[in-house]
Motif scaffolding. Structure first.
Motif, PDB file in Angstrom:
ATOM      1  N   LYS A 313     -34.948  47.569 -11.388  1.00 25.08           N
ATOM      2  CA  LYS A 313     -36.171  47.678 -10.595  1.00 25.08           C
ATOM      3  C   LYS A 313     -37.398  47.520 -11.487  1.00 25.08           C
ATOM      4  O   LYS A 313     -38.355  46.815 -11.152  1.00 25.08           O
ATOM      5  CB  LYS A 313     -36.184  49.028  -9.884  1.00 25.08           C
ATOM      6  N   ARG A 314     -37.344  48.170 -12.638  1.00 27.66           N
ATOM      7  CA  ARG A 314     -38.467  48.025 -13.579  1.00 27.66           C
ATOM      8  C   ARG A 314     -38.565  46.600 -14.114  1.00 27.66           C
ATOM      9  O   ARG A 314     -39.648  46.074 -14.331  1.00 27.66           O
ATOM     10  CB  ARG A 314     -38.289  48.997 -14.743  1.00 27.66           C
ATOM     11  N   ILE A 315     -37.399  45.954 -14.311  1.00 27.62           N
ATOM     12  CA  ILE A 315     -37.406  44.576 -14.812  1.00 27.62           C
ATOM     13  C   ILE A 315     -38.066  43.657 -13.803  1.00 27.62           C
ATOM     14  O   ILE A 315     -38.827  42.745 -14.170  1.00 27.62           O
ATOM     15  CB  ILE A 315     -35.973  44.119 -15.127  1.00 27.62           C
ATOM     16  N   ARG A 316     -37.731  43.897 -12.481  1.00 34.20           N
ATOM     17  CA  ARG A 316     -38.394  43.065 -11.469  1.00 34.20           C
ATOM     18  C   ARG A 316     -39.913  43.241 -11.524  1.00 34.20           C
ATOM     19  O   ARG A 316     -40.671  42.285 -11.370  1.00 34.20           O
ATOM     20  CB  ARG A 316     -37.849  43.430 -10.089  1.00 34.20           C
ATOM     21  N   GLY A 317     -40.285  44.496 -11.748  1.00 34.32           N
ATOM     22  CA  GLY A 317     -41.731  44.715 -11.902  1.00 34.32           C
ATOM     23  C   GLY A 317     -42.287  44.003 -13.124  1.00 34.32           C
ATOM     24  O   GLY A 317     -43.377  43.423 -13.090  1.00 34.32           O
ATOM     25  N   PHE A 318     -41.518  44.036 -14.229  1.00 32.72           N
ATOM     26  CA  PHE A 318     -41.963  43.348 -15.440  1.00 32.72           C
ATOM     27  C   PHE A 318     -42.041  41.838 -15.215  1.00 32.72           C
ATOM     28  O   PHE A 318     -42.962  41.177 -15.723  1.00 32.72           O
ATOM     29  CB  PHE A 318     -41.012  43.648 -16.599  1.00 32.72           C
ATOM     30  N   ARG A 319     -41.057  41.307 -14.457  1.00 36.00           N
ATOM     31  CA  ARG A 319     -41.098  39.869 -14.191  1.00 36.00           C
ATOM     32  C   ARG A 319     -42.351  39.486 -13.406  1.00 36.00           C
ATOM     33  O   ARG A 319     -42.971  38.457 -13.670  1.00 36.00           O
ATOM     34  CB  ARG A 319     -39.849  39.467 -13.417  1.00 36.00           C
ATOM     35  N   GLN A 320     -42.686  40.338 -12.418  1.00 31.85           N
ATOM     36  CA  GLN A 320     -43.913  40.064 -11.678  1.00 31.85           C
ATOM     37  C   GLN A 320     -45.132  40.129 -12.591  1.00 31.85           C
ATOM     38  O   GLN A 320     -46.061  39.329 -12.479  1.00 31.85           O
ATOM     39  CB  GLN A 320     -44.052  41.089 -10.526  1.00 31.85           C
ATOM     40  N   GLU A 321     -45.100  41.097 -13.522  1.00 33.52           N
ATOM     41  CA  GLU A 321     -46.200  41.178 -14.487  1.00 33.52           C
ATOM     42  C   GLU A 321     -46.249  39.934 -15.363  1.00 33.52           C
ATOM     43  O   GLU A 321     -47.324  39.442 -15.719  1.00 33.52           O
ATOM     44  CB  GLU A 321     -46.038  42.423 -15.353  1.00 33.52           C
ATOM     45  N   VAL A 322     -45.050  39.413 -15.739  1.00 34.61           N
ATOM     46  CA  VAL A 322     -45.005  38.187 -16.547  1.00 34.61           C
ATOM     47  C   VAL A 322     -45.625  37.026 -15.781  1.00 34.61           C
ATOM     48  O   VAL A 322     -46.388  36.211 -16.329  1.00 34.61           O
ATOM     49  CB  VAL A 322     -43.560  37.877 -16.960  1.00 34.61           C
ATOM     50  N   ILE A 323     -45.276  36.946 -14.451  1.00 36.58           N
ATOM     51  CA  ILE A 323     -45.865  35.875 -13.637  1.00 36.58           C
ATOM     52  C   ILE A 323     -47.381  36.018 -13.599  1.00 36.58           C
ATOM     53  O   ILE A 323     -48.131  35.042 -13.737  1.00 36.58           O
ATOM     54  CB  ILE A 323     -45.258  35.912 -12.224  1.00 36.58           C
ATOM     55  N   ASP A 324     -47.819  37.275 -13.404  1.00 36.09           N
ATOM     56  CA  ASP A 324     -49.270  37.505 -13.392  1.00 36.09           C
ATOM     57  C   ASP A 324     -49.883  37.139 -14.737  1.00 36.09           C
ATOM     58  O   ASP A 324     -50.979  36.556 -14.799  1.00 36.09           O
ATOM     59  CB  ASP A 324     -49.560  38.974 -13.059  1.00 36.09           C
ATOM     60  N   LEU A 325     -49.160  37.491 -15.820  1.00 35.05           N
ATOM     61  CA  LEU A 325     -49.696  37.153 -17.156  1.00 35.05           C
ATOM     62  C   LEU A 325     -49.756  35.651 -17.358  1.00 35.05           C
ATOM     63  O   LEU A 325     -50.706  35.133 -17.990  1.00 35.05           O
ATOM     64  CB  LEU A 325     -48.819  37.786 -18.234  1.00 35.05           C
ATOM     65  N   GLU A 326     -48.754  34.919 -16.849  1.00 32.59           N
ATOM     66  CA  GLU A 326     -48.806  33.459 -16.962  1.00 32.59           C
ATOM     67  C   GLU A 326     -50.010  32.906 -16.223  1.00 32.59           C
ATOM     68  O   GLU A 326     -50.682  31.987 -16.707  1.00 32.59           O
ATOM     69  CB  GLU A 326     -47.511  32.861 -16.412  1.00 32.59           C
TER      70      GLU A 326
END
Length: 627
Positions: A313-326
């Motif tokens: 669940k946290r990883i999915r959140g991190f992935r969304q953060e990565v998308i936002d960071l991109e």
């Protein structure tokens, strides 16, 4: 996004890593990756690597990889789908050896990866490229492509491919001799490319001989008449076949020798295979041990799976953060482009400001030069003798102050008599007093106290005196003054005797302050005006003054206040005008100070003479003028 492959090579081994091309465009990110690779190889080999180099294709030489050279190293790779940057790491000793070497030849630490084959058939020639590792591992495909190109070039399929070995012998190119032919490839200016020349020998003689042999057999069966002539042609054809067979035999012998070398190499490889099998057996034993460990790990993994569910669940959140960071990075790149444009504009504005600053500096230098000239002029002026009359007031008029004569205090009349002052070369005209006395009265003694100031740069000499210049003498031909220091002040008693006259008139006497020894004037001109009036006129004036006093007493209080306000306003305006004129006079004095001394020295013998109204010339309002 494209990935950049970084291939690091050293004297002891190689390593490969990947990073995004977008990050590699930032020099400090790329150099950080290079630094990590240096540390990794240093730990593995025990050597301390200090320098990273890459092959500069434009220069044809190895160049040190720094943050400044990163753009030039990446530009040739931008158009590649799979960009590869080869970096060679050197130790401190290798760097010193390279620096101290007297040869200028640059050696590429990487092996060639591409071979260019030139097909020659008579005057025609055609080049094509092929990966050298693929040509070595799959020679059949390389030869098929080579034969297809040779068929197009020769226009027929009957030919022989020949190459020259290291001894200069002509060898036939086939699958068995392909590796030997590739070994004969020569280096080019591009360190990653080799060049191989292959000649096409057309089999025209062989084909003719076969055709003639077939035709001869046919004719023999038919019992033809030209069998004898065809036999001669067959002899020629067989001789050429014999020569070609000899060439093929020599090539076969050479290849046999090569095969013996290959057999020795195969035996060495066989020994290595046996060693590898032994290592594989030990590795299998280690694998069994690892399998048991894996079983234990699986048990532990089942325990940790519940924790991993929470982590997912946290990883999915991190992935969304990565998308936002991109997305933020993309916006940042757009912002960087905008900032680069703004930086270019700022650089242009800075250039303009620098030009303005240079212009201002030139103007400032000019102002400094003008100020230095003004200081020089002021210093010259300060070094000259100068005096200033500050004030004067009557002490004794006649036998007492309430006598028949009326005396006024002194005033500076330079502003109203500027033309006279300029003509006389004086900086001040001071009226000591204005005296009114009846006609036919006896000689009248008058004493004024006059205050002088030394406003020059040095003390007055002991020969400084007030010298009578024009008008009635009034018993004062000369008034010596003290040797006053610079900036000091002193009082002098102006003792006069007003002579008796019989007719109403106004007379003016003048005195000049100068150095009696040299005749140099110190600046001020002092005047004394005496007005002789008739008795009746005096009485009328007294009556008029009395009447005016009475009228003033009868005037309303408001009118008196208004008159007082008007007088105060007029006095303030007069004071402001006098202050402005004093500032203009100081500025003019500072500008002309450097020229006064020269003019005074030239005009020492040309004294300025003031004469009364009785002289020739046009009189001013006080009845005296310059002669």
């Amino acid at each position: 996004m494209a990935l950049l492959c970084l291939q690091f090579s050293t004297a002891t081994g190689e390593s490969t890593t990947y990073m995004e091309m977008q990050d590699a465009r930032l020099p400090h990110f790329l150099m950080k990756q290079v630094g990590s690779a240096m540390n990794e190889h240093s730990v593995k080999s025990g050597n301390q690597y200090k320098k990273a180099s890459y092959m500069n294709a434009e220069m044809g030489a190895m160049q040190e990889l720094t943050e400044e050279s990163v753009p030039s190293a990446l530009v040739p790779l931008l158009s590649d789908e799979s960009p590869l940057l080869k970096i060679h790491l050197s130790t401190e000793d290798e760097v010193e050896d390279t620096t101290s070497s007297t040869t200028t030849t640059t050696q590429d630490p990487f092996e060639a990866t591409w071979i260019t084959t030139s097909l020659r058939c008579g005057d025609s020639e055609q080049d094509f490229g092929w990966p050298i590792e693929e040509a070595k591992s799959q020679p059949q495909q390389y030869l098929e492509y080579l034969k297809a190109q040779a068929t197009k070039l020769a226009g027929c399929s009957e030919y022989t491919l020949r190459y020259e070995d290291e001894d200069g012998d002509s060898c036939t190119l086939m699958e068995a001799t392909c590796r030997d032919a590739l070994a004969q490839a020569k280096a080019t200016t591009d360190p990653e490319k080799l060049h191989l020349t292959v000649n096409l020998h057309l089999a025209s003689y062989t084909k003719d001989a076969q055709d003639m042999l077939q035709q001869a057999g046919t004719d023999r069966q038919k019992g033809g008449e030209d069998w004898q002539s065809d036999f001669e042609g067959l002899k020629i054809a067989f001789s050429s076949l014999k020569i070609e067979a000899e060439d093929m035999r020599e090539a076969y012998l050479r290849k046999c020798a090569d095969c013996s070398e290959y057999q020795q190499t195969a035996q060495a490889y066989h020994g290595e295979v046996l060693t590898t099998k032994e290592r594989l057996a030990s590795t299998e034993m280690e694998a069994d041990a690892l399998r048991s460990e894996v079983a234990n790990l699986k048990y532990n993994m089942e325990i940790e799976m519940s924790a991993n569910a929470r982590l997912e669940k946290r990883i999915r959140g991190f992935r969304q953060e990565v998308i936002d960071l991109e997305q933020v990075i993309d916006l940042g790149e757009t912002r960087i482009c905008t900032l680069q444009d703004a930086m270019a504009r700022l650089q242009k504005e800075c250039q303009e400001e620098r030009e303005k600053t240079q212009t201002a500096q030139r103007e400032l230098l000019e102002k400094k030069e003008e100020l230095a000239d003004l200081k020089n002029a002021t210093s010259k002026r300060d070094a000259t003798l100068s005096a200033l009359v500050l004030s004067s007031q009557p002490d004794i008029v006649g036998l007492d102050c309430n006598g028949p004569a009326a005396a006024s205090n002194g005033t500076d009349i330079t502003a109203t008599h500027k033309s006279v002052a300029d003509a006389a070369g004086a900086k001040q005209i001071f009226q000591v007093g204005h005296l009114q006395t009846p006609i036919s009265s006896p000689d009248l003694p008058v004493i004024y106290t006059v205050r002088f100031q030394n406003d020059g740069g040095r003390a007055w000499p002991c020969t400084t005196a007030l010298v009578h210049e024009s008008g009635p003498l009034m018993d004062l031909p000369l008034l010596p003054l003290t040797d006053l220091g610079a900036g000091d002040s002193c009082d002098a008693f102006f003792e006069l005797t007003v002579p008796k006259v019989d007719t109403p008139q106004t007379v003016t006497s003048t005195w000049v302050l100068r150095d009696v020894r040299t005749g140099q004037p110190l600046g001020p001109i002092l005047t004394m005006a005496v007005e002789y009036v008739a008795v009746e006129e005096e009485q009328e004036e007294q009556e008029e003054e009395k009447q005016q006093v009475e009228n003033e007493e009868e005037a309303p209080e408001e009118e008196r206040q208004e008159e007082e306000h008007q007088e105060e306003a007029a006095a303030a305006a007069t004071a402001a005008e006098e202050e402005r004129e004093e500032k203009e006079e100081e500025k003019r004095t500072a500008e002309e100070g450097g020229q006064e001394q020269e003019r005074d020295e030239e005009d020492d013998d040309d004294d300025t003479e003031l004469v009364s109204l009785s002289g020739d010339g046009e009189a001013d309002s006080d009845g005296w003028e310059l002669a």
